[in-house]
Design a protein around this motif. Structure first.
Motif, PDB file in Angstrom:
ATOM      1  N   SER A 232      12.692  96.149  53.619  1.00  0.00           N
ATOM      2  CA  SER A 232      13.532  95.522  54.644  1.00  0.00           C
ATOM      3  C   SER A 232      12.797  95.441  55.978  1.00  0.00           C
ATOM      4  CB  SER A 232      14.835  96.315  54.808  1.00  0.00           C
ATOM      5  OG  SER A 232      15.592  96.284  53.607  1.00  0.00           O
TER       6      SER A 232
ATOM      7  N   ASP B  27      10.477  85.446  51.577  1.00  0.00           N
ATOM      8  CA  ASP B  27      11.491  86.063  52.434  1.00  0.00           C
ATOM      9  C   ASP B  27      12.742  86.391  51.626  1.00  0.00           C
ATOM     10  OD1 ASP B  27      12.671  86.684  55.160  1.00  0.00           O
ATOM     11  OD2 ASP B  27      14.032  85.096  54.495  1.00  0.00           O
ATOM     12  N   GLN B  28      13.165  85.453  50.795  1.00  0.00           N
ATOM     13  CA  GLN B  28      14.345  85.688  49.964  1.00  0.00           C
ATOM     14  C   GLN B  28      14.074  86.768  48.920  1.00  0.00           C
ATOM     15  OE1 GLN B  28      17.496  84.228  50.326  1.00  0.00           O
ATOM     16  NE2 GLN B  28      17.965  85.913  48.915  1.00  0.00           N
TER      17      GLN B  28
ATOM     18  N   GLN C 232      14.371  90.252  50.373  1.00  0.00           N
ATOM     19  CA  GLN C 232      15.771  90.621  50.509  1.00  0.00           C
ATOM     20  C   GLN C 232      16.364  91.009  49.152  1.00  0.00           C
ATOM     21  OE1 GLN C 232      18.196  87.533  52.205  1.00  0.00           O
ATOM     22  NE2 GLN C 232      19.981  88.846  52.449  1.00  0.00           N
ATOM     23  N   ASP C 233      16.068  90.217  48.137  1.00  0.00           N
ATOM     24  CA  ASP C 233      16.604  90.484  46.792  1.00  0.00           C
ATOM     25  C   ASP C 233      16.067  91.794  46.229  1.00  0.00           C
ATOM     26  OD1 ASP C 233      17.917  88.071  46.971  1.00  0.00           O
ATOM     27  OD2 ASP C 233      16.471  86.971  45.729  1.00  0.00           O
TER      28      ASP C 233
ATOM     29  N   ARG D 229      10.135  92.741  55.813  1.00  0.00           N
ATOM     30  CA  ARG D 229      10.730  91.410  55.934  1.00  0.00           C
ATOM     31  C   ARG D 229      10.902  91.015  57.408  1.00  0.00           C
ATOM     32  NH1 ARG D 229      16.676  89.568  55.198  1.00  0.00           N
ATOM     33  NH2 ARG D 229      16.420  87.317  54.928  1.00  0.00           N
TER      34      ARG D 229
END
Length: 562
Positions: free
Chosen positions: A169, A201-202, A205-206, A172
């Motif tokens: 996190s 980026d996604q 997060q995932d 990111r």
């Protein structure tokens, strides 16, 4: 003719050119600059750069003429030496903890390097960068698949998984800053990088979410889950050494347990005075239900602040400058923040924790009961004057360079110490209900020692910590959850919660040596303590008693007999 200057002479000149105070101020600024320049905390490059800096500073201390310094400067020397050693040990401990998370972070080095290259203004080649992002994305997809399958390749502890998720996190956020630096300024950057960046980026997060859900077992949307990161016995021993506490973790727990028994015995005495015989929990229920009506808590807190200031001034216990007395402010705590801080806070201002109209009925009642009149009376002394508000006022004006030597044993110990004094001082009028309120806080601080140290030893889970507070201390469950969340979520040092009671016991023992045994006026003792600013209490003792010191000083003060 060339005049020969001995190495000793060079060291003396260096010491004259830069005082220990100057060195601390420079070192503090340099360290802040380095950490801001390399902000990714788990970066190997950052750790290496900090390690080199700290080692260099520590080695340079060895050349200084310690014996020529006055006592204050000798203490500063030992404080900065201890600080540097602690920072170095902290880096090593972090590296060991990060190593356990590496199976979940095979892509991290590449992404960290991109961010740090930007900080170093190293030329960025969009096509090569896009390829790096593509490869990192592939590695990330592989990790996601392994986590979903619970593969042995990613079999790490919950603590290591939680640490990895937090690093992802954080990464990111840093990668987003990196992208914003380049996008729009270099047309080829956007052509090559915009799409792979969006994908990665996604994925970051995932991946963080999947690790938390599957490996840490935190259900999606359960942001209030408590995990924590135990540092183990060796980590606790290093922390105790840095705090100059010459006890083992097991001895620390024993101190907490002994104080806990004392509190229960005193609770029973107060309970008898209230007509509940030895059933102190029934007496506690009466106390918790004695709260002011909604909207009236601010008035209660204001009046309690005035009462506290008047008491210490009327009895000449500590100097309270007019600005410190007159300039404090009050604010209200949000319902969201009350999940972590169920009781009101103090310092520069006082932040009142109390129900709002948005809370459901159960939450309102827990907050009302947890911030009742008798709990609040002791808390105001702790948080404002002579506690944290006066502390911070004095810290900003007397030897402020020592604030870098922050320690809960000095900060929190001081405020709880005043609760000890008020308990013993018959001039401070106390009803049995007031005594229950004071004892509850003291019992609470004993429990903090027991659950926090046991947690870091791996002996108690967060749930067991909560149960201890509810069943053995009498917490509302919501306030117990807030306390444990606050203690274990990583924002506080591992010994922070133990620092309240242990620091108070240290200061109380030092008071016995200086005020009771040597006749130092009480006000002078308190003023000297505050003006010395933050440091381990054993160093306060060395200053007040003008003890002989050496560069190889080791903590030895057994302030609590076992």
């Amino acid at each position: 003719m060339v005049l020969y200057t001995s190495p000793r002479g060079v060291a003396i000149r260096r010491a004259q050119a830069e005082s220990i105070r100057d060195r601390i101020e420079r070192l503090t600024a340099d360290l802040k600059e380095l950490k801001a320049f390399l902000p990714i905390e788990f970066s190997p490059g950052r750790k290496q750069r900090l390690r080199e800096f700290l080692t260099s500073e520590l080695n340079s201390l060895h050349d200084l003429p310690f014996e020529l310094y006055e006592q204050d400067a000798k203490v500063d020397y030992l404080l900065v030496k201890n600080y540097l050693e602690r920072e170095l040990r902290g880096l090593e401990l972090e590296a060991q903890q990060d190593e356990k998370s590496t199976p979940l972070l095979p892509f991290a080095t590449t992404l960290v390097d991109l961010c740090e290259a930007r900080a170093l203004v190293i030329p960025m080649h969009p096509k090569e960068t896009a390829q790096k992002l593509f490869e990192s994305q592939a590695a990330m997809v592989s990790v996601i698949e392994k986590v979903k399958a619970k593969s042995d390749d990613v079999a790490v502890s919950k603590t290591a998984a939680f640490r990895a998720a937090n690093h992802i996190s954080s990464l990111r956020v840093h990668l987003k800053e990196w992208f914003r630096f380049y996008t729009g300024y270099d047309p080829t950057f956007d052509w090559w990088v915009a799409h792979p960046y969006g994908v990665i980026d996604q994925s970051l997060q995932d991946l963080a979410a999947i690790i938390k859900e599957i490996l840490v077992e935190i259900k999606p949307g359960n942001d209030d889950a408590i995990v924590g990161q135990p540092i183990g016995r060796q980590g606790l021993l290093l922390e105790l050494r840095a705090e100059m506490i010459p006890y083992t973790p097991e001895e620390i727990i024993s101190i907490g347990e002994r104080q806990f028994v004392w509190c229960i015995n005193e609770m029973k005495k107060a309970s008898r005075s209230m007509g509940y015989k030895d059933d102190w929990k029934k007496a506690l229920e009466e106390v918790k239900n004695d709260f002011v009506e909604p909207g009236q808590q601010t008035r209660l807190v204001r009046d309690l602040v005035y009462e506290a200031v008047s008491f210490v001034e009327d009895h000449d216990l500590v100097t309270v400058p007019d600005i410190a007395k007159d300039s404090w402010q009050m604010f209200m705590m949000s319902p969201e923040r009350q999940k972590v801080n169920p009781f009101f806070l103090g310092g520069d201002c006082i932040i009142v924790s109390y129900p709002t109209d948005a809370m459901d009925h159960e939450a309102k009642m827990m907050s009302l009961r947890g911030n009742n009149i008798h709990f609040s009376r002791a808390t105001v002394f702790h948080e404002m004057i002579p506690g944290h508000h006066l502390q911070m006022y004095m810290n900003a004006r007397h030897k402020p360079y020592r604030r870098v030597f922050d320690t809960p044993f000095w900060i929190e110990g001081w405020s709880l110490y005043w609760e000890f004094l008020l308990w013993n001082d018959e001039r401070w009028i106390k009803t049995p209900q007031n005594r229950i309120g004071m004892l509850w806080w003291r019992l609470h601080r004993c429990a903090r020692i027991i659950f926090s140290v046991n947690f870091h030893l791996g002996r108690m889970s967060p749930k067991e910590c909560i149960d201890l507070l509810v069943e053995d201390v009498g917490h509302e469950r919501a306030t117990a959850e807030g306390e444990v969340r606050r203690s274990l979520n990583g924002d506080y040092s591992p010994l922070y919660q133990a620092g309240y009671m242990l620091g108070a016991l240290q200061i109380f023992a030092l008071r016995g040596e200086m005020v009771d045994a040597q006749g130092m006026p009480e006000k002078e003792f308190h003023d000297r303590f505050l003006k010395g600013n933050r440091m381990p209490i054993e160093m306060v003792r060395a200053l007040m008693q003008d003890q002989p010191l050496s560069p190889k000083f080791e903590s030895s003060w057994r302030f609590y007999p076992l």
